[in-house]
Design an enzyme around this catalytic site. Structure first.
Site, short mmCIF file in Angstrom:
data_model
loop_
_atom_site.label_atom_id
_atom_site.label_comp_id
_atom_site.label_asym_id
_atom_site.label_seq_id
_atom_site.Cartn_x
_atom_site.Cartn_y
_atom_site.Cartn_z
N ASP A 227 -2.01 -7.63 4.09
CA ASP A 227 -2.17 -6.24 4.52
C ASP A 227 -1.07 -5.43 3.83
OD1 ASP A 227 -2.06 -3.80 5.86
OD2 ASP A 227 -2.39 -4.65 7.84
N GLN B 207 0.84 -1.21 0.00
CA GLN B 207 0.00 0.00 0.00
C GLN B 207 0.87 1.25 0.00
OE1 GLN B 207 -2.95 0.44 3.10
NE2 GLN B 207 -3.29 2.58 2.59
N CYS C 165 -6.54 1.41 1.88
CA CYS C 165 -6.47 0.08 2.47
C CYS C 165 -7.74 -0.73 2.22
CB CYS C 165 -6.17 0.15 3.97
SG CYS C 165 -7.40 1.03 4.95
N HIS D 95 -8.16 0.53 9.96
CA HIS D 95 -7.40 -0.06 8.86
C HIS D 95 -8.01 -1.40 8.46
CE1 HIS D 95 -3.90 -0.59 6.30
NE2 HIS D 95 -3.72 -1.81 6.79
#
Length: 235
Positions: free
Chosen positions: A187, A91, A97, A168
């Site tokens: 992630d 990211q 996100c 998040h």
């Protein structure tokens, strides 16, 4: 050149399905739905089979300390053996996100996509790229920017004027081969995919246990939300 900040997505199945359908998911075959709690009777309400789980969680000091510890381990030990079987995106776009969580869910769950759709094209274009190259591609591709803006503006709450957020998204999928599946957390803020161990029962049940032990136990906050990419909605 600065990178545009995206409007945060709501953890809302209606918003996530709207985004996914416009991007190419055939929602008659699979769709996102709420997970109302981590207890077995609430998990049983989710349509199976569950292909991916997307978690929205609060960023706290305790969770950040645990993240840094796990990231250091990934950095020291190098990529896991499963890295080549999953599509992971770093990211680099602020507030993206939610979109990256969706991409991780949809690209690693073998769901059916419309041919030549934005999702199908992006996944194919990313296969031979590194995570950093995928991030750059997401920054520059026009495939999702309008879809994201429309979906983010169509939620149940007003679009915030302050785009900074302490919440998040992360995503859980299964990877590997039948009989030897692993649960992998994806992630974009991490140093790489996080191997969460062998699949023991089913993805949703196992992820609920991981969320309890890894996330809920490390904060007193109740700002959690979880959605599952599962079987088609009941007619």
């Amino acid at each position: 050149m600065s990178i545009n900040r995206w409007i945060p997505l709501e953890s809302n199945p209606e918003v996530l399905n709207k985004w996914s359908e416009k991007a190419g998911l055939l929602t008659a075959r699979a769709a996102f739905q709420d997970v109302y709690g981590l207890d077995p009777e609430l998990l049983a309400m989710v349509n199976q089979p569950v292909k991916a789980v997307v978690l929205l969680f609060p960023i706290t000091d305790a969770l950040e300390a645990k993240r840094r510890e796990e990231d250091q381990k990934i950095t020291n030990e190098g990529p896991s053996v499963l890295d080549s079987t999953v599509l992971w995106i770093k990211q680099t776009i602020p507030n993206a996100c939610g979109t990256i969580g969706l991409l991780h869910a949809l690209a690693n769950s073998n769901v059916e996509l419309a041919p030549n759709s934005p999702l199908a094209r992006f996944i194919e274009e990313c296969k031979a790229k590194t995570p950093e190259e995928r991030a750059k591609h997401l920054e520059t591709t026009p495939l999702f920017a309008n879809i994201h803006a429309e979906a983010a503006s169509g939620g149940q709450t007003a679009v915030p004027t302050d785009l900074d957020t302490d919440l998040h998204f992360t995503c859980f999928v299964q990877a590997g081969s039948p009989g030897a599946y692993r649960i992998v957390e994806l992630d974009g803020r991490r140093a790489g995919p996080v191997d969460r161990g062998a699949l023991e029962k089913d993805l949703l049940t196992d992820v609920a246990k991981i969320v309890k032990e890894t996330y809920v136990s490390n904060t007193s906050s109740v700002q959690f939300s979880m959605v599952a990419l599962g079987g088609p909605p009941e007619v």
